[in-house]
Motif scaffolding. Sequence first.
Motif, PDB file in Angstrom:
ATOM      1  N   GLY A 122       0.871  -1.163  -0.101  1.00 34.18           N
ATOM      2  CA  GLY A 122       0.046  -0.023   0.155  1.00 34.18           C
ATOM      3  C   GLY A 122       0.819   1.268   0.074  1.00 34.18           C
ATOM      4  N   GLY A 123       2.095   1.270  -0.608  1.00 27.90           N
ATOM      5  CA  GLY A 123       3.046   2.298  -0.463  1.00 27.90           C
ATOM      6  C   GLY A 123       3.155   2.865   0.986  1.00 27.90           C
ATOM      7  N   VAL A 124       3.087   4.339   1.095  1.00 29.74           N
ATOM      8  CA  VAL A 124       3.478   4.758   2.267  1.00 29.74           C
ATOM      9  C   VAL A 124       2.227   4.418   3.462  1.00 29.74           C
ATOM     10  CG1 VAL A 124       4.643   6.662   1.421  1.00 29.74           C
ATOM     11  CG2 VAL A 124       2.096   7.066   1.826  1.00 29.74           C
ATOM     12  N   PHE A 125       1.117   3.879   2.994  1.00 31.26           N
ATOM     13  CA  PHE A 125       0.005   3.240   3.933  1.00 31.26           C
ATOM     14  C   PHE A 125       0.995   2.220   4.849  1.00 31.26           C
ATOM     15  CE2 PHE A 125      -3.280   4.752   0.823  1.00 31.26           C
ATOM     16  CZ  PHE A 125      -3.286   6.199   1.511  1.00 31.26           C
ATOM     17  N   PHE A 126       1.965   1.754   4.532  1.00 30.84           N
ATOM     18  CA  PHE A 126       2.853   0.759   5.414  1.00 30.84           C
ATOM     19  C   PHE A 126       2.853   1.621   6.826  1.00 30.84           C
ATOM     20  CE2 PHE A 126       7.040   1.487   7.420  1.00 30.84           C
ATOM     21  CZ  PHE A 126       7.086   0.235   7.983  1.00 30.84           C
ATOM     22  N   TRP A 127       2.827   2.774   6.971  1.00 30.42           N
ATOM     23  CA  TRP A 127       2.819   3.246   8.300  1.00 30.42           C
ATOM     24  C   TRP A 127       1.539   3.127   9.202  1.00 30.42           C
ATOM     25  CZ3 TRP A 127       7.627   4.344   9.767  1.00 30.42           C
ATOM     26  CH2 TRP A 127       8.439   4.797   8.984  1.00 30.42           C
ATOM     27  N   TRP A 128       0.459   2.990   8.410  1.00 28.49           N
ATOM     28  CA  TRP A 128      -0.852   2.462   8.932  1.00 28.49           C
ATOM     29  C   TRP A 128      -0.575   1.138   9.276  1.00 28.49           C
ATOM     30  CZ3 TRP A 128      -4.322  -1.286   8.367  1.00 28.49           C
ATOM     31  CH2 TRP A 128      -5.765  -0.915   9.248  1.00 28.49           C
ATOM     32  N   GLN A 129      -0.092   0.265   8.349  1.00 27.71           N
ATOM     33  CA  GLN A 129       0.061  -1.080   8.742  1.00 27.71           C
ATOM     34  C   GLN A 129       0.881  -1.564   9.964  1.00 27.71           C
ATOM     35  OE1 GLN A 129       0.968  -2.519   4.667  1.00 27.71           O
ATOM     36  NE2 GLN A 129      -0.964  -3.653   4.683  1.00 27.71           N
ATOM     37  N   ILE A 130       1.892  -0.923   9.970  1.00 26.02           N
ATOM     38  CA  ILE A 130       2.939  -1.109  11.155  1.00 26.02           C
ATOM     39  C   ILE A 130       2.249  -0.766  12.462  1.00 26.02           C
ATOM     40  CG2 ILE A 130       4.229   1.017  11.210  1.00 26.02           C
ATOM     41  CD1 ILE A 130       6.577  -0.631  11.766  1.00 26.02           C
ATOM     42  N   GLY A 131       1.536   0.289  12.413  1.00 27.63           N
ATOM     43  CA  GLY A 131       0.533   0.724  13.732  1.00 27.63           C
ATOM     44  C   GLY A 131      -0.314  -0.262  14.051  1.00 27.63           C
ATOM     45  N   ALA A 132      -0.955  -0.730  13.017  1.00 29.94           N
ATOM     46  CA  ALA A 132      -2.029  -1.812  13.210  1.00 29.94           C
ATOM     47  C   ALA A 132      -1.555  -3.042  13.702  1.00 29.94           C
ATOM     48  CB  ALA A 132      -2.812  -2.112  12.171  1.00 29.94           C
ATOM     49  N   MET A 133      -0.114  -3.500  13.013  1.00 24.30           N
ATOM     50  CA  MET A 133       0.356  -4.765  13.382  1.00 24.30           C
ATOM     51  C   MET A 133       0.996  -4.675  14.852  1.00 24.30           C
ATOM     52  SD  MET A 133      -0.130  -7.168  11.240  1.00 24.30           S
ATOM     53  CE  MET A 133       1.091  -8.263  11.754  1.00 24.30           C
ATOM     54  N   ARG A 134       1.623  -3.788  15.294  1.00 23.36           N
ATOM     55  CA  ARG A 134       2.162  -3.601  16.486  1.00 23.36           C
ATOM     56  C   ARG A 134       1.003  -3.802  17.396  1.00 23.36           C
ATOM     57  NH1 ARG A 134       7.035  -1.501  18.233  1.00 23.36           N
ATOM     58  NH2 ARG A 134       5.968  -0.557  19.871  1.00 23.36           N
ATOM     59  N   GLU A 135      -0.154  -2.898  17.166  1.00 26.28           N
ATOM     60  CA  GLU A 135      -1.226  -3.046  18.192  1.00 26.28           C
ATOM     61  C   GLU A 135      -1.864  -4.428  18.277  1.00 26.28           C
ATOM     62  OE1 GLU A 135      -3.596  -1.349  20.944  1.00 26.28           O
ATOM     63  OE2 GLU A 135      -1.772  -0.692  20.058  1.00 26.28           O
ATOM     64  N   LEU A 136      -1.835  -5.305  17.266  1.00 29.04           N
ATOM     65  CA  LEU A 136      -2.410  -6.521  17.039  1.00 29.04           C
ATOM     66  C   LEU A 136      -1.506  -7.517  17.964  1.00 29.04           C
ATOM     67  CD1 LEU A 136      -4.648  -8.273  15.390  1.00 29.04           C
ATOM     68  CD2 LEU A 136      -2.686  -8.939  14.010  1.00 29.04           C
ATOM     69  N   LEU A 137      -0.196  -7.298  17.798  1.00 29.35           N
ATOM     70  CA  LEU A 137       0.546  -8.430  18.731  1.00 29.35           C
ATOM     71  C   LEU A 137       0.449  -7.839  20.202  1.00 29.35           C
ATOM     72  CD1 LEU A 137       3.542  -8.623  16.200  1.00 29.35           C
ATOM     73  CD2 LEU A 137       1.849 -10.372  16.598  1.00 29.35           C
TER      74      LEU A 137
ATOM     75  N   CYS B  31      -7.590  10.890   5.249  1.00 33.63           N
ATOM     76  CA  CYS B  31      -6.997  11.084   4.060  1.00 33.63           C
ATOM     77  C   CYS B  31      -7.598  11.909   3.015  1.00 33.63           C
ATOM     78  CB  CYS B  31      -6.913   9.732   3.345  1.00 33.63           C
ATOM     79  SG  CYS B  31      -5.528   8.609   4.294  1.00 33.63           S
ATOM     80  N   ARG B  32      -8.902  11.920   3.051  1.00 30.57           N
ATOM     81  CA  ARG B  32      -9.524  13.115   2.177  1.00 30.57           C
ATOM     82  C   ARG B  32      -9.434  14.525   2.776  1.00 30.57           C
ATOM     83  NH1 ARG B  32     -13.236   8.311   1.790  1.00 30.57           N
ATOM     84  NH2 ARG B  32     -14.554   9.217   3.591  1.00 30.57           N
ATOM     85  N   ALA B  33      -9.448  14.418   4.045  1.00 29.74           N
ATOM     86  CA  ALA B  33      -9.475  15.692   4.522  1.00 29.74           C
ATOM     87  C   ALA B  33      -8.096  16.364   4.480  1.00 29.74           C
ATOM     88  CB  ALA B  33      -9.845  15.675   6.132  1.00 29.74           C
ATOM     89  N   HIS B  34      -6.939  15.538   4.511  1.00 32.98           N
ATOM     90  CA  HIS B  34      -5.789  16.065   4.413  1.00 32.98           C
ATOM     91  C   HIS B  34      -5.007  15.876   3.101  1.00 32.98           C
ATOM     92  CE1 HIS B  34      -5.558  16.721   8.855  1.00 32.98           C
ATOM     93  NE2 HIS B  34      -6.217  15.495   9.160  1.00 32.98           N
ATOM     94  N   GLY B  35      -5.629  15.151   2.362  1.00 36.69           N
ATOM     95  CA  GLY B  35      -5.034  15.002   1.039  1.00 36.69           C
ATOM     96  C   GLY B  35      -3.961  13.858   0.963  1.00 36.69           C
ATOM     97  N   TRP B  36      -4.194  12.935   1.611  1.00 42.13           N
ATOM     98  CA  TRP B  36      -3.017  11.900   2.086  1.00 42.13           C
ATOM     99  C   TRP B  36      -3.267  10.903   0.880  1.00 42.13           C
ATOM    100  CZ3 TRP B  36      -3.891  11.457   7.842  1.00 42.13           C
ATOM    101  CH2 TRP B  36      -3.289  12.228   8.739  1.00 42.13           C
ATOM    102  N   SER B  37      -2.112  10.268   0.380  1.00 46.43           N
ATOM    103  CA  SER B  37      -2.306   9.353  -0.595  1.00 46.43           C
ATOM    104  C   SER B  37      -1.222   8.263  -0.539  1.00 46.43           C
ATOM    105  CB  SER B  37      -2.532   9.899  -2.056  1.00 46.43           C
ATOM    106  OG  SER B  37      -1.058  10.287  -2.451  1.00 46.43           O
ATOM    107  N   ALA B  38      -1.065   7.272  -1.210  1.00 50.91           N
ATOM    108  CA  ALA B  38      -0.038   6.090  -1.339  1.00 50.91           C
ATOM    109  C   ALA B  38       1.237   6.877  -1.720  1.00 50.91           C
ATOM    110  CB  ALA B  38      -0.557   5.101  -2.205  1.00 50.91           C
ATOM    111  N   LEU B  39       1.342   8.131  -2.213  1.00 48.18           N
ATOM    112  CA  LEU B  39       2.539   8.419  -2.666  1.00 48.18           C
ATOM    113  C   LEU B  39       2.943   9.854  -1.769  1.00 48.18           C
ATOM    114  CD1 LEU B  39       2.021   8.496  -6.508  1.00 48.18           C
ATOM    115  CD2 LEU B  39       3.156   7.004  -5.115  1.00 48.18           C
ATOM    116  N   SER B  40       2.204   9.965  -0.782  1.00 49.24           N
ATOM    117  CA  SER B  40       2.403  11.118   0.495  1.00 49.24           C
ATOM    118  C   SER B  40       3.708  10.829   0.828  1.00 49.24           C
ATOM    119  CB  SER B  40       1.423  11.315   1.421  1.00 49.24           C
ATOM    120  OG  SER B  40       0.319  11.700   0.660  1.00 49.24           O
ATOM    121  N   LEU B  41       4.654  12.107   0.969  1.00 50.33           N
ATOM    122  CA  LEU B  41       5.912  12.125   1.672  1.00 50.33           C
ATOM    123  C   LEU B  41       5.706  12.740   3.081  1.00 50.33           C
ATOM    124  CD1 LEU B  41       8.277  12.635  -1.064  1.00 50.33           C
ATOM    125  CD2 LEU B  41       7.780  10.529   0.049  1.00 50.33           C
TER     126      LEU B  41
END
Length: 342
Positions: free
Chosen positions: A47-62, A238-248
């Motif tokens: 998911g591109g930079v949505f990796f950061w969402w995933q690592i937050g989710a995975m750490r919480e899952l564990l 994401c819609r409110a802030h204009g975040w996308s898979a390419l956001s830096l």
Amino acid sequence: MLFSDAAIWLVLLLAVLLLLHRVLRQIILRRPVTPPRNVITVCCPGGGVFFWWQIGAMRELLTLYELPPERVVLSGASAGALAVVLAQCDVDPDEAHKSADRLAEEAGCFSNPFGLCGVWGRLVYAWLDALLPEDAAAHCTGRCRVVVTRCTPLPQAVGISAFGRRAELIEALMASTHLPFFMDGHPLSRHVPRATDGGLLAWLGLASELETLCASAADRAQAVSISHKHDEAFRTACRAHGWSALSLRGTEEFCGFGAAWVQREARRGAEGLLAPLAPYRRPRGRSPSYTPGRSAAAAPAAAPADKLQRSPSPQPTSQAPRRAKSAQRSARAHRSPSRRPG
């Protein structure tokens, strides 16, 4: 007349391409029928930079769940593979984000819209080399499944789950995240022969994300998908802030949304998307980590609780501070032996 002839040929060409697409999909998905293994697969697609969402989710899952390795496999492709491995190795997302920012800034990626093209590969390698603990291979072998796309003789998703040493784990991750040409100018990964990005088949529509990430059709019945697409609160942000898979910029906020989504789904129990994991919920599992809209750095007091409630498996000490000076050297030039996917 010429226009009508061109339109007819265009329609015929599209029909042929759709037919070829369907035939290729059937060939790719033709796998031996295997009996149910009674294994739950936690799936992290790319998911591109949505990796950061995933690592937050995975750490919480564990944190919230005690997941036995013999019953639960963590499977990731592309950026999802990074989330799976870093979470399993208990890498601090805040440290990971700072390291990524530092490497990208030094490479001039923020000042050049195409700054990552051709250099992304060496930056990712240096980043992983700086973050992963020395015993990362031992923590991930048999637990994490890093998916790559093997391109010959026919494209197919292949999972790598045995890592003899730390370098092999990094090589598998490099192959799983290899965007053709973009990473280092090569169509295929130099780290795993004949392999490229693990999410390629799903991106091309030749397989679904679960078909790519699960070892067999039987495993898909109990798969758990960890994807930002399920998080309506994050999609609204994401819609409110204009975040996308390419956001830096702004990606430091993503971890909190991922953790909050896992908390909500865990509270829903049998009705939530984490229902297959319900038997492994910790009796007093409670998130010590993030809240939406805050970065990991915004909750320093939660860190001790996180370490107390994490999995009882051995906890590696983060090697990032000690290895930070080697990151630039790895970024400038890395050479690692090739290996074949298992």
